[in-house]
Design a protein around this motif. Structure first.
Motif, PDB file in Angstrom:
ATOM      1  N   UNK A 140       1.316  -1.166   0.156  1.00  0.00           N
ATOM      2  CA  UNK A 140       0.147  -0.165  -0.321  1.00  0.00           C
ATOM      3  C   UNK A 140       1.195   1.047   0.075  1.00  0.00           C
ATOM      4  N   UNK A 141       2.061   1.387   1.156  1.00  0.00           N
ATOM      5  CA  UNK A 141       2.389   2.488   0.953  1.00  0.00           C
ATOM      6  C   UNK A 141       4.266   2.729  -0.104  1.00  0.00           C
ATOM      7  N   UNK A 142       4.275   1.733  -0.657  1.00  0.00           N
ATOM      8  CA  UNK A 142       5.292   1.693  -1.528  1.00  0.00           C
ATOM      9  C   UNK A 142       5.008   3.107  -2.241  1.00  0.00           C
ATOM     10  N   UNK A 143       4.448   3.557  -2.980  1.00  0.00           N
ATOM     11  CA  UNK A 143       4.789   4.626  -3.807  1.00  0.00           C
ATOM     12  C   UNK A 143       4.644   5.842  -3.139  1.00  0.00           C
ATOM     13  N   UNK A 144       3.925   5.545  -1.693  1.00  0.00           N
ATOM     14  CA  UNK A 144       4.419   7.132  -1.090  1.00  0.00           C
ATOM     15  C   UNK A 144       5.474   6.939  -0.530  1.00  0.00           C
ATOM     16  N   UNK A 145       6.612   6.252   0.049  1.00  0.00           N
ATOM     17  CA  UNK A 145       7.491   5.438  -0.120  1.00  0.00           C
ATOM     18  C   UNK A 145       8.846   6.001  -1.293  1.00  0.00           C
TER      19      UNK A 145
END
Length: 614
Positions: free
Chosen positions: A359-364
């Motif tokens: 879930x967080x990969x694009x944001x990170x």
């Protein structure tokens, strides 16, 4: 709803407006000179100065226009007057009171308990020392002590309460007829002479502003970030290091609140409990009606209109009893009646989410790319500025060196541009400077957004000018026709109203207007009209009221039915009593501040462009 300041708002804060007196962590202010020397102060109250730093603190560091600044200064003057009066009367916060107030602030709590580390870190993040913050809290407590009598000392008799309940609770069913200008356009003629006269008399209004078209290049940290490479290992490492915060479970809930007043007695608590149990019974009978019942019964103004929806939140965001209950529920499950300081809650857990690495990969990835691009951006920015200055007759060298595209704008005026990127006061000031407008040079690199700079040059210039009459005639003709039609509509409306009030039969397109009350006027109904609607005797209906509406025509109201106020229960009666007490308290506080002003020495400094209104 779960905000300490909102819960404890006093008449002090209402009277002082923007001045932040509540027990909250204010935004720290740095970079402001205290202006303690010379004439650079806004005001002096009994020798105590009000400076730029005071204004910045009062408005949480936000920019204040020259037009608004006198109003902020006036509020600070009132604060100084009250603080000086409190000191003279020995209203001082004790250490115990100070400690209790600070420890009760949710921002400094962890799992419902005061956390010294959180206290220190939050103050440090906002560039405020503990001493500075504690001084603000002391001032707040002293003012509450000084002014509490103005609120608590107001007592309304039962006769007054009965009359207020009767007035505020009465509803009137109204039909509405709007006479629009468009219906009268066919009756309107505008002559060539009238057009010419209007054109000659409104030259300044018709003048088009000076405007330019620009060529420009954009250097952006976000664009540089797109070229950065971030590996899966980089993402995993960041996620592992910040997992406690990034992966924290969040919940989305809705609630129905049956509110109780502060310090509610046993009778009030029993009444609220019975009401909550009754609503819970309805919800359990048909859970699909939760949102409908929340709109009908919930007394939380922040969520009732959204069907009780509180959105997503993590652990510790709500008051402890609510927090404990909601994090024990399963998705779709209802709670029982949950009591908090705000009243009694019925909670429905709508959804649960725990954010995974996927879930967080694009944001990170985006965050890491921006971090990598930051150093590159700062390095390129300095060189970019050199190139647009040294090669000032063209933007192409900068575009070639930094692989940018030279873009073309639409028309830009001194007031701004339609393109949001170019709608920046500093850029407008630069492009209309003599060096750029007359010297035909590039602007320097102007920051138009965080991490985004623009350099521009003028490719076309139009001086301010009045367009020929032939060009503006169609618009002027439509405007003058509309004005004449509006006048006809308003004159006809006044005639129809006079006829209706005499009992004559008058044709009008009546439409349902709904129920009006003194406390909730529909949008567009001014107080004078609302009062007129309720002045009509309830036993002599229908009654007719009307008024001209700017730009819209004339509106007729037909009062058809009066519904008496329902009998208030003990809880609503108490809330009305408290509301009236606070309202009267505000009036008395304003009067008290006025008396303090008359006996104080107040001086306004040269730093203030306009003296605040008395």
């Amino acid at each position: 709803m779960f905000d300490l300041v909102q819960k404890n708002k006093t008449a002090v804060q209402v009277v002082l407006g923007l001045v932040a007196l509540g027990l909250v962590v204010g935004v720290g202010v740095s970079g402001y000179s205290a202006m303690e020397g010379g004439d650079d102060f806004y005001a002096k109250v009994g020798g105590s100065r009000i400076t730029e730093r005071d204004v910045a603190q009062a408005t949480s560091g936000q920019a204040v226009s020259n037009e608004m600044k006198p109003m902020v200064v006036e509020q600070l003057v009132r604060q100084k007057l009250l603080l000086q009066a409190a000191a003279k009367q020995n209203f001082v916060a004790t250490e115990a009171e100070l400690q209790k107030a600070i420890m009760a602030i949710p921002a400094f709590q962890e799992n419902g308990h005061f956390d010294p580390k959180k206290y220190e870190s939050l103050l440090a993040a906002q560039q405020m020392t503990a001493a500075q913050f504690e001084e603000r809290v002391r001032d707040d407590i002293a003012l509450r002590q000084l002014l509490s009598a103005f609120v608590s000392g107001n007592f309304q008799s039962q006769r007054t309460m009965d009359r207020m309940a009767k007035l505020l609770g009465e509803k009137r069913s109204v039909s509405v007829a709007l006479l629009k200008p468009e219906a009268y356009l066919a009756q309107v003629n505008v002559s060539e002479a009238e057009l010419k006269q209007y054109y000659d008399q409104h030259q300044q209004e018709l003048k088009t502003p000076e405007m330019v078209k620009l060529a420009y290049v954009v250097l952006s940290q976000a664009d540089l970030a797109k070229a950065q490479n971030v590996s899966d290992a980089d993402v995993q490492q960041y996620f592992d290091a910040h997992k406690a915060d990034l992966g924290k479970e969040e919940r989305r809930a809705a609630h129905i609140l049956i509110a109780t007043p502060k310090g509610a007695n046993a009778e009030q608590l029993a009444a609220a409990t019975a009401k909550a149990e009754s609503v819970l019974k309805d919800v359990r009978a048909n859970p699909a009606r939760f949102a409908e019942l929340a709109k009908q019964f919930s007394q939380d103004p922040g969520s009732a209109e959204q069907g009780g929806d509180l959105g997503w939140f993590g652990p510790g965001a709500m008051v402890k009893p609510f927090d404990d209950a909601v994090f024990k529920l399963e998705k779709g499950q209802l709670s029982g009646v949950v009591q908090s300081d705000f009243g009694f809650h019925i909670i429905k857990l709508e959804d649960v989410r725990g954010r995974t690495l996927a879930d967080l990969k694009p944001e990170i990835e985006q965050k890491l790319k921006l971090e990598k691009a930051q150093a590159t951006f700062q390095s390129q920015l300095e060189k970019f500025n050199e190139v647009v200055y040294q090669q000032g007759s063209s933007l192409q060298p900068a575009a070639d060196q930094f692989k940018l595209q030279v873009q073309q704008s639409g028309w830009v005026t001194r007031q701004g541009a339609q393109d949001q990127l170019l709608n920046n006061p500093k850029l407008a000031e630069a492009v209309f400077s003599d060096d750029v407008l007359k010297g035909k040079h590039n602007t320097e690199a102007i920051e138009v957004a965080p991490g985004t700079v623009v350099s521009a040059r003028i490719v076309e210039h139009k001086p301010a000018a009045v367009p020929p009459l032939a060009t503006v005639s169609p618009d002027l003709l439509a405007k003058l026709k509309q004005e004449k039609a509006l006048k006809l509509a308003q004159e006809d409306g006044a005639r129809k109203l006079a006829g209706l009030q005499k009992g004559e039969s008058v044709a009008a397109d009546w439409q349902p207007g709904g129920e009006f009350s003194r406390g909730e006027a529909p949008r567009g109904v001014d107080p004078q009209t609302l009062n007129a609607l309720f002045r009509a005797p309830a036993d002599k209906l229908p009654a007719f009221v009307g008024n001209a509406v700017p730009q819209q025509g004339y509106v007729l109201y037909r009062v058809e039915k009066s519904t008496p106020a329902p009998k208030l229960d003990a809880q609503l009666l108490q809330r009305m009593r408290e509301g009236l007490g606070q309202m009267y308290g505000q009036v008395e506080i304003a009067s008290y501040i006025d008396s303090l002003r008359k006996s104080a020495k107040i001086e306004y400094g040269k730093a203030l462009q306009a003296k605040p209104a008395e």
